[in-house]
Design a protein around this motif. Structure first.
Motif, PDB file in Angstrom:
ATOM      1  N   MET A 179       0.852  -1.198   0.000  1.00  0.00           N
ATOM      2  CA  MET A 179       0.000   0.000   0.000  1.00  0.00           C
ATOM      3  C   MET A 179       0.887   1.247   0.000  1.00  0.00           C
ATOM      4  N   PRO A 180       0.571   2.243  -0.856  1.00  0.00           N
ATOM      5  CA  PRO A 180       1.363   3.464  -0.891  1.00  0.00           C
ATOM      6  C   PRO A 180       1.312   4.195   0.454  1.00  0.00           C
ATOM      7  N   LYS A 181       2.416   4.817   0.808  1.00  0.00           N
ATOM      8  CA  LYS A 181       2.484   5.586   2.044  1.00  0.00           C
ATOM      9  C   LYS A 181       2.615   7.069   1.692  1.00  0.00           C
ATOM     10  N   VAL A 182       1.756   7.883   2.308  1.00  0.00           N
ATOM     11  CA  VAL A 182       1.773   9.328   2.079  1.00  0.00           C
ATOM     12  C   VAL A 182       2.261  10.004   3.359  1.00  0.00           C
ATOM     13  N   PHE A 183       3.336  10.774   3.232  1.00  0.00           N
ATOM     14  CA  PHE A 183       3.898  11.482   4.384  1.00  0.00           C
ATOM     15  C   PHE A 183       3.634  12.976   4.225  1.00  0.00           C
ATOM     16  N   PHE A 184       2.919  13.549   5.190  1.00  0.00           N
ATOM     17  CA  PHE A 184       2.618  14.974   5.165  1.00  0.00           C
ATOM     18  C   PHE A 184       3.682  15.710   5.978  1.00  0.00           C
ATOM     19  N   ILE A 232       0.541   8.058   6.529  1.00  0.00           N
ATOM     20  CA  ILE A 232      -0.589   7.138   6.478  1.00  0.00           C
ATOM     21  C   ILE A 232      -0.492   6.283   5.215  1.00  0.00           C
ATOM     22  N   SER A 233      -0.871   5.041   5.337  1.00  0.00           N
ATOM     23  CA  SER A 233      -0.917   4.138   4.192  1.00  0.00           C
ATOM     24  C   SER A 233      -2.336   4.112   3.634  1.00  0.00           C
ATOM     25  N   VAL A 234      -2.434   4.106   2.302  1.00  0.00           N
ATOM     26  CA  VAL A 234      -3.743   4.161   1.655  1.00  0.00           C
ATOM     27  C   VAL A 234      -3.820   3.118   0.552  1.00  0.00           C
ATOM     28  N   GLU A 235      -5.034   2.857   0.130  1.00  0.00           N
ATOM     29  CA  GLU A 235      -5.236   1.931  -0.975  1.00  0.00           C
ATOM     30  C   GLU A 235      -4.670   2.518  -2.270  1.00  0.00           C
ATOM     31  N   GLU A 236      -4.234   1.639  -3.148  1.00  0.00           N
ATOM     32  CA  GLU A 236      -3.731   2.071  -4.452  1.00  0.00           C
ATOM     33  C   GLU A 236      -4.817   2.875  -5.171  1.00  0.00           C
ATOM     34  N   GLY A 237      -4.463   4.053  -5.685  1.00  0.00           N
ATOM     35  CA  GLY A 237      -5.408   4.893  -6.412  1.00  0.00           C
ATOM     36  C   GLY A 237      -6.082   5.942  -5.565  1.00  0.00           C
ATOM     37  N   ALA A 238      -5.954   5.870  -4.241  1.00  0.00           N
ATOM     38  CA  ALA A 238      -6.532   6.903  -3.368  1.00  0.00           C
ATOM     39  C   ALA A 238      -5.841   8.235  -3.645  1.00  0.00           C
ATOM     40  N   THR A 239      -6.598   9.316  -3.585  1.00  0.00           N
ATOM     41  CA  THR A 239      -6.017  10.632  -3.847  1.00  0.00           C
ATOM     42  C   THR A 239      -5.314  11.163  -2.608  1.00  0.00           C
ATOM     43  N   VAL A 266       0.461  19.726  -7.567  1.00  0.00           N
ATOM     44  CA  VAL A 266      -0.659  18.993  -8.160  1.00  0.00           C
ATOM     45  C   VAL A 266      -1.917  19.333  -7.380  1.00  0.00           C
ATOM     46  N   LEU A 267      -3.056  18.926  -7.926  1.00  0.00           N
ATOM     47  CA  LEU A 267      -4.311  19.075  -7.188  1.00  0.00           C
ATOM     48  C   LEU A 267      -4.506  17.843  -6.305  1.00  0.00           C
ATOM     49  N   ALA A 268      -4.594  18.078  -5.005  1.00  0.00           N
ATOM     50  CA  ALA A 268      -4.701  16.966  -4.060  1.00  0.00           C
ATOM     51  C   ALA A 268      -5.943  16.128  -4.299  1.00  0.00           C
ATOM     52  N   CYS A 269      -7.015  16.760  -4.772  1.00  0.00           N
ATOM     53  CA  CYS A 269      -8.273  16.023  -4.943  1.00  0.00           C
ATOM     54  C   CYS A 269      -8.250  15.125  -6.176  1.00  0.00           C
ATOM     55  N   GLN A 270      -7.255  15.291  -7.049  1.00  0.00           N
ATOM     56  CA  GLN A 270      -7.213  14.530  -8.289  1.00  0.00           C
ATOM     57  C   GLN A 270      -5.978  13.647  -8.416  1.00  0.00           C
ATOM     58  N   TYR A 271      -4.934  13.945  -7.679  1.00  0.00           N
ATOM     59  CA  TYR A 271      -3.668  13.231  -7.871  1.00  0.00           C
ATOM     60  C   TYR A 271      -3.637  11.947  -7.052  1.00  0.00           C
ATOM     61  N   PRO A 272      -3.517  10.792  -7.699  1.00  0.00           N
ATOM     62  CA  PRO A 272      -3.500   9.518  -6.971  1.00  0.00           C
ATOM     63  C   PRO A 272      -2.126   9.218  -6.377  1.00  0.00           C
ATOM     64  N   ALA A 273      -2.147   8.635  -5.207  1.00  0.00           N
ATOM     65  CA  ALA A 273      -0.900   8.221  -4.566  1.00  0.00           C
ATOM     66  C   ALA A 273      -0.501   6.869  -5.138  1.00  0.00           C
ATOM     67  N   GLY A 274       0.266   6.875  -6.222  1.00  0.00           N
ATOM     68  CA  GLY A 274       0.635   5.641  -6.891  1.00  0.00           C
ATOM     69  C   GLY A 274       1.817   4.952  -6.269  1.00  0.00           C
ATOM     70  N   GLY A 275       2.462   5.638  -5.322  1.00  0.00           N
ATOM     71  CA  GLY A 275       3.617   5.079  -4.630  1.00  0.00           C
ATOM     72  C   GLY A 275       3.902   5.949  -3.421  1.00  0.00           C
ATOM     73  N   ASP A 276       4.949   5.623  -2.690  1.00  0.00           N
ATOM     74  CA  ASP A 276       5.285   6.425  -1.513  1.00  0.00           C
ATOM     75  C   ASP A 276       5.655   7.837  -1.944  1.00  0.00           C
ATOM     76  N   ILE A 277       5.008   8.831  -1.327  1.00  0.00           N
ATOM     77  CA  ILE A 277       5.285  10.230  -1.672  1.00  0.00           C
ATOM     78  C   ILE A 277       5.304  11.085  -0.417  1.00  0.00           C
ATOM     79  N   GLU A 278       5.976  12.225  -0.526  1.00  0.00           N
ATOM     80  CA  GLU A 278       5.950  13.251   0.510  1.00  0.00           C
ATOM     81  C   GLU A 278       5.140  14.422  -0.014  1.00  0.00           C
ATOM     82  N   VAL A 279       4.345  15.000   0.867  1.00  0.00           N
ATOM     83  CA  VAL A 279       3.419  16.057   0.459  1.00  0.00           C
ATOM     84  C   VAL A 279       3.603  17.283   1.350  1.00  0.00           C
TER      85      VAL A 279
END
Length: 557
Positions: A1-6, A13-20, A75-88
């Motif tokens: 599951m992709p991990k998004v770091f704010f 937080i880890s999210v499902e593949e394709g979650a924005t 990017v637009l947060a409401c449209q950009y999918p978390a396809g892999g681990d990213i920092e935001v």
């Protein structure tokens, strides 16, 4: 599951593949505003991601971001999918409330002090009375400590006043953004969010309560008041805001026949506020689904029902709620103006906070503007609602914008060279530039037309209800924080007010809060307002056969 770091919040937080990114932020409790309801149209949820986006398809909705921002990894947060681990990196909202200009003052009127809550000491204990009945008791003599709250719940802002119920003195007020705006900017968007999103209602109610909790803590700490010495709160807000504040599903407000589940004119539990254990919240009576308790409070504060002649009371904001009174007969209506007046679907729009252009004028020497809280007015950050209408009004007056709303090209126009020099193109389309970074586009003008056309349509149809013309109105009372920063000439120049209203506009301040305080301090106003609201003629504009034709007519400037 992709991990998004704010990065700002130091949250992961880890999210499902394709979650924005926006979905990840909401799961993590990170604030990212999405006024358009996450459909990718407003461009206000821009965030910077690392590694920068490489998939152009993932950026297909980023047309609302500048090319420079896109090159810098936004990017637009409401449209950009978390396809892999990213920092935001999200916008820093800290201090936004401190820099926001929110009106807390309203007009004053004289009335007898007769609060619903009172206290009496006897037998070593203090009785707390509500309407003459004992609600509870406290050990010792606490009769000198008796407080209430008036809360103006706006779609965009919340204002709270701490009131000494013994003296009627307002000790202080606090104001803040309504955090629900992060999920949807306007009323209809919040109704949809609360009704269609899993846990949406709970999310919006909790957001409001958290903001109110912070405001109450600040007020009580500043004045040495114990929270359990606050015994009653009055919530003054539009119908949907009252539903959300009380945790009541507003879904029926968005479906015909638009019937509220709350009607006001009664108490509800104050347990969630953490005030006195037997504390209460009183809701003023609502007029209908889209004319709420804030207008009931405004009617009280302005004495509208007692005034002679014809008076139009109007609250200009995300909703345009209005009441026309003629010798005590009242008719009310509401129009959905949308978020344009808050700057939320405008290219360079922003709230009325530090850096925003709040006024604008054109004279023979050029263009001049004022910027909120800025030492350097030459470098504004954006345009708030009052500045937006001022700019539009001046461009209409000087011929840069024609009545249809179209920008007149310099080669076709007869306006000054100083204005022609500010005309250019943004993303290939006509725009008027205040600075190289702050501008008004043709699409922005269309949004203003829709908002002002809706309000002007409502005014006209209320006048028709009484068989009146604009010149028959004796006074126009404009309420609310947004309204108080406007100029009558601007409202007439853009056609939001008819020319027959010239010289008749009075700006009455935050009448919702003033009326809420009056309901706190004189319980006798409550049954009178409940009866008055029953007699108000509720004008459902959309049901009128002339609505569409009238609305289209008033889209023009």
């Amino acid at each position: 599951m992709p991990k998004v770091f704010f990065i700002n919040e130091n949250k992961s937080i880890s999210v499902e593949e394709g979650a924005t990114i926006l979905e990840a932020a909401r799961l993590a409790g990170v604030r990212i505003e999405s006024p358009c309801g996450a459909i990718g149209s407003c461009g206000k949820c821009g965030v910077r991601v690392s590694p920068p986006p490489r998939d152009k398809a993932a950026c297909r909705y980023n047309h609302t971001l500048s090319r420079a921002d896109q090159k810098n990894g936004y990017v637009l947060a409401c449209q950009y999918p978390a396809g892999g681990d990213i920092e935001v990196q999200v916008k820093d909202y800290a201090g936004e409330n401190r820099g926001l200009r929110i009106l807390t003052a309203g007009g004053n009127f004289i009335y007898e002090k007769q609060p619903f809550i009172s206290k009496q000491f006897r037998g070593g204990r203090t009785e707390i009375l509500g309407g003459g009945k004992v609600l509870g008791t406290e050990t010792g003599d606490t009769s000198a400590e008796c407080y209430g709250l008036a809360v103006d719940i706006g779609t965009t802002t919340i204002v709270t006043a701490l009131v000494d119920l013994r003296t009627g003195r307002t000790l202080a007020s606090e104001s803040a953004l309504n955090p629900q705006a992060a999920y949807a900017q306007d009323v209809l968007g919040r109704i949809r969010f609360a009704s269609s999103k899993e846990g949406g209602l709970k999310t919006l109610t909790r957001a409001f309560l958290d903001a109110l909790e912070t405001m109450i803590a600040s007020l009580t700490a500043a004045h040495g008041v114990k929270r359990d010495r606050i015994y009653e709160a009055v919530y003054s807000g539009n119908t949907a805001m009252l539903h959300l504040a009380c945790g009541v599903d507003p879904v029926s407000l968005g479906q015909f026949p638009y019937t509220p589940k709350l009607f006001g004119g009664s108490h509800v539990s104050a347990e969630a506020l953490g005030i006195a254990p037997f504390g209460l919240i009183w809701l003023p009576p609502i007029i209908c689904a889209y004319v709420g308790a804030d207008i009931s409070s405004g009617i009280l504060a302005s004495g509208l029902a007692e005034k002679k002649g014809a008076v139009l009371f109007i609250d200009i904001g995300t909703n345009g709620e209005m009441v026309l009174a003629r010798d005590g007969l009242l008719a009310a209506a509401s129009t959905a103006a949308g978020p344009a007046f808050e700057g939320m679907n405008i290219s360079c729009g922003m709230r009325a906070s530090r850096g925003a252009i709040e006024s604008f004028r054109v004279d023979r020497d050029g263009c001049f503007w004022e910027v909120i809280g800025a030492e350097d007015a030459a470098s504004p950050a954006g345009i708030c609602g009052s500045g937006l209408l001022d700019i539009t009004g001046e461009l209409v007056r000087t011929g840069v914008i024609e009545k249809s709303g179209r920008f007149v090209p310099p080669e076709e126009g007869a306006y000054r060279k100083s204005l022609a020099a500010r005309m250019g193109r943004q993303d290939g389309k006509p725009a008027f530039f205040i600075t190289p970074e702050v501008y008004l586009t043709q699409q922005d003008i269309r949004q203003i037309q829709l908002a002002k056309g809706a309000i002007r349509c409502g005014i006209q149809m209320l006048l028709s209800r009484f068989g009146m013309k604009a010149g028959d109105v004796d006074s126009v009372e404009i309420a609310g924080g947004f309204g108080c920063r406007l100029r009558e000439s601007t409202l007439i120049n853009i056609g939001l007010l008819p020319r027959g209203f010239a010289g008749k506009a009075v700006f009455v301040g935050n009448s919702s809060l003033t009326g809420g305080i009056a309901f706190l301090m004189n319980a006798g106003f409550r049954p009178k307002m409940i009866e008055l609201v029953k007699r108000v003629d509720k004008v459902e504009l959309a049901n009128d056969k002339n609505f569409e034709e009238t609305f289209i007519k008033y889209l023009s400037f």
